[in-house]
Enzyme design. Sequence first.
Site, short mmCIF file in Angstrom:
data_model
loop_
_atom_site.label_atom_id
_atom_site.label_comp_id
_atom_site.label_asym_id
_atom_site.label_seq_id
_atom_site.Cartn_x
_atom_site.Cartn_y
_atom_site.Cartn_z
N CYS A 1 3.57 4.17 -13.05
CA CYS A 1 3.88 3.02 -13.91
C CYS A 1 3.58 3.44 -15.34
CB CYS A 1 3.07 1.80 -13.50
SG CYS A 1 1.33 1.92 -13.93
N ASP B 1 -9.56 -1.41 -17.59
CA ASP B 1 -8.72 -2.61 -17.76
C ASP B 1 -9.14 -3.46 -18.95
OD1 ASP B 1 -8.41 -3.16 -14.14
OD2 ASP B 1 -7.50 -1.70 -15.49
N ARG C 1 1.90 -11.40 -14.90
CA ARG C 1 1.55 -10.69 -13.67
C ARG C 1 0.08 -10.90 -13.31
NH1 ARG C 1 1.40 -5.06 -14.31
NH2 ARG C 1 0.21 -5.38 -12.38
N ARG D 1 -0.49 7.59 -11.17
CA ARG D 1 -0.96 6.78 -10.03
C ARG D 1 -0.76 7.51 -8.70
NH1 ARG D 1 -1.24 1.25 -12.09
NH2 ARG D 1 -2.85 0.99 -10.53
N LYS E 1 -7.37 -11.20 -9.71
CA LYS E 1 -6.14 -10.56 -9.22
C LYS E 1 -6.48 -9.35 -8.35
CE LYS E 1 -3.88 -7.51 -11.91
NZ LYS E 1 -3.71 -6.19 -11.27
N ASN E 2 -7.39 -8.50 -8.82
CA ASN E 2 -7.68 -7.24 -8.13
C ASN E 2 -8.57 -7.40 -6.90
OD1 ASN E 2 -6.00 -6.03 -9.90
ND2 ASN E 2 -7.61 -5.14 -11.18
C1 EPZ Z 1 -7.13 -0.46 -9.34
O1 EPZ Z 1 -5.96 0.36 -9.32
C2 EPZ Z 1 -6.74 -1.69 -10.16
N1 EPZ Z 1 -5.62 -2.35 -9.52
C3 EPZ Z 1 -6.35 -1.28 -11.57
O2 EPZ Z 1 -6.11 -2.46 -12.34
C4 EPZ Z 1 -7.52 -0.55 -12.22
O3 EPZ Z 1 -7.14 -0.07 -13.48
C5 EPZ Z 1 -7.93 0.65 -11.33
O4 EPZ Z 1 -8.23 0.21 -10.00
C6 EPZ Z 1 -9.17 1.36 -11.86
O5 EPZ Z 1 -10.22 0.47 -12.01
C7 EPZ Z 1 -5.87 -3.15 -8.43
O6 EPZ Z 1 -6.98 -3.30 -7.97
C8 EPZ Z 1 -4.69 -3.82 -7.81
P1 EPZ Z 1 -7.50 3.93 -8.53
P2 EPZ Z 1 -5.85 1.61 -8.31
O7 EPZ Z 1 -6.92 4.32 -7.23
O8 EPZ Z 1 -6.51 1.27 -7.03
C9 EPZ Z 1 -6.42 8.50 -9.40
C10 EPZ Z 1 -4.97 -3.87 -13.86
O9 EPZ Z 1 -4.73 -3.78 -15.08
N2 EPZ Z 1 -6.08 8.56 -7.97
O10 EPZ Z 1 -8.96 3.68 -8.60
O11 EPZ Z 1 -4.44 2.05 -8.29
C11 EPZ Z 1 -5.38 7.67 -10.17
O12 EPZ Z 1 -4.27 8.43 -10.51
C12 EPZ Z 1 -4.80 -2.65 -12.93
O13 EPZ Z 1 -5.36 -4.91 -13.31
C13 EPZ Z 1 -5.81 9.77 -7.40
O14 EPZ Z 1 -5.84 10.81 -8.06
O15 EPZ Z 1 -6.73 2.67 -9.12
C14 EPZ Z 1 -6.18 7.18 -11.36
O16 EPZ Z 1 -6.16 8.15 -12.36
C15 EPZ Z 1 -4.22 -1.47 -13.63
N3 EPZ Z 1 -5.47 9.81 -6.08
C16 EPZ Z 1 -7.60 7.05 -10.78
O17 EPZ Z 1 -7.63 7.79 -9.57
C17 EPZ Z 1 -5.39 8.67 -5.31
O18 EPZ Z 1 -5.04 8.74 -4.13
C18 EPZ Z 1 -8.02 5.62 -10.49
O19 EPZ Z 1 -7.07 5.05 -9.61
C19 EPZ Z 1 -5.67 7.43 -5.92
C20 EPZ Z 1 -6.01 7.40 -7.26
#
Ligand code: EPZ
Length: 431
Positions: A126, A317, A409, A131, A30-31
């Site tokens: 969410c 995850d 999902r 996020r 998915k990711n």
């Molecule tokens: C990706 O989300 C995955 N989703 C998530 O999987 C996964 O948990 C996450 O990476 C971490 O591995 C997809 O790939 C579609 P991040 P993403 O930006 O890209 C902070 C699942 O269950 N952050 O790496 O949204 C944020 O708040 C899902 O399949 C900032 O502060 O994750 C978080 O605490 C859930 N500023 C951390 O970084 C930003 O601009 C990691 O977020 C962006 C993120």
Amino acid sequence: MWGDSMANQAKLEIVGGRPLQGTITVSAAKNAALPLLAAALLTEEEVVFDNLPRIKDVEAMLEVIQQVGGTIRELEDGRWAISGRNLDASREVPNELVRKIRASNLLLGPLLARCGMAHLSMPGGCSIGSRQMDQHIKGFRALGCQDIAISGGYIKAHGPLPLQGTVIHLDVASVGATENIMMAATLAAGTTVIRNAAKEPEIVDLQNLLNKMGARIRGAGTDVIKIEGVKKLKGTSHSIIPDRIEAGTHLVAGVITNGQLTVKNIIPEHVEAVTAKLMEMGVKLEIGDDYITVFPHDWQLKAVDIRTQPYPGFPTDMQAQFMALLTLVPGISLITENIFEARFNQVPELNRLGANIKTENGTAFIKGVAKLTGAEVSATDLRAAAALALAGLAAEGKTIVENIQHLERGYEAFVEKYCQVGAQMRRITGS
Ligand code: EPZ
């Protein structure tokens, strides 16, 4: 698009206590699928995916892609062709559609790279955390989008065509921000360097697709990614990597039921943090080139501590699924969630099944119990839903998991796959 087998209000009924036996095959990730679908909009030609996972998040992403003028076509053999020939960033995308799929924010990079503008509803937080999007915005600003703002719940951005290559140092190794900036920079003038980039395998898969489309990217999988901008990208065909989180979920299902389960279509390197933790607990594994088998352990397992980290650390995850398993492991295990600030939603539901979990300041203290007992529980997000289903497979008696649309999902044919290896599980709808 893909049958509404788990309409809202759908529940999962599980009769637990049966060791799983047999082989489960993992679907595409998915990711990886979500950013790769967005990347297809970077060309006017068709990008053909031969193994898109049939899950709700992909369905929603395809809907958003159509809303911004992307074309999608299902080919006779189940492959999907996507193109950005008629991409139009000025088209309004319904708020509720964007909010249905957080990853729609991955369209920002391609829209800015191709159209010099983007106007999308903010995905918002969410159930697992706030996020943020500040790193995405930081990257786009650095690439020349000075006119970028969040107002009225929308992110509105205007930038030069082409964008301008530059060096971007991320404050957080964000997966989404790394992917968005990579896509935006492929058509920029000059070279972009992303420092402190995220290293997840899905980012490597994105680089491989983009390079097949004619991009010049190297370094994905490390914390420094270099993108030499090119004028145009072309069509190609691609197979998406297997889903390492789905694979990890199945491995834990085999262990929590004390069964013998082979999980096929895995890249073992991608799940090393998971297999290392299982072996630390005392689980016996057989690791092949593209499969992993777990063997019965009769609960001769020991408690462990887990800290979630960006890849190659322990994946956030997989945190909830391991929590479900550790509820039955003698001793006290600790889980510290470092990535998302509100990702313990499964705790009260696991305690309803007879677990003994306390949480404090981002750490869960899990005291192993002799057994779980079936009950009605409610899922709040994708991985919490998976954890409750696994706990139901181990619990004595019947467990009903509500709000199971979360599971659909991100897991393809979840019920079918588990019934094939001996689970007593079925969907039930209605109140
Ligand atoms: C990706 O989300 C995955 N989703 C998530 O999987 C996964 O948990 C996450 O990476 C971490 O591995 C997809 O790939 C579609 P991040 P993403 O930006 O890209 C902070 C699942 O269950 N952050 O790496 O949204 C944020 O708040 C899902 O399949 C900032 O502060 O994750 C978080 O605490 C859930 N500023 C951390 O970084 C930003 O601009 C990691 O977020 C962006 C993120």
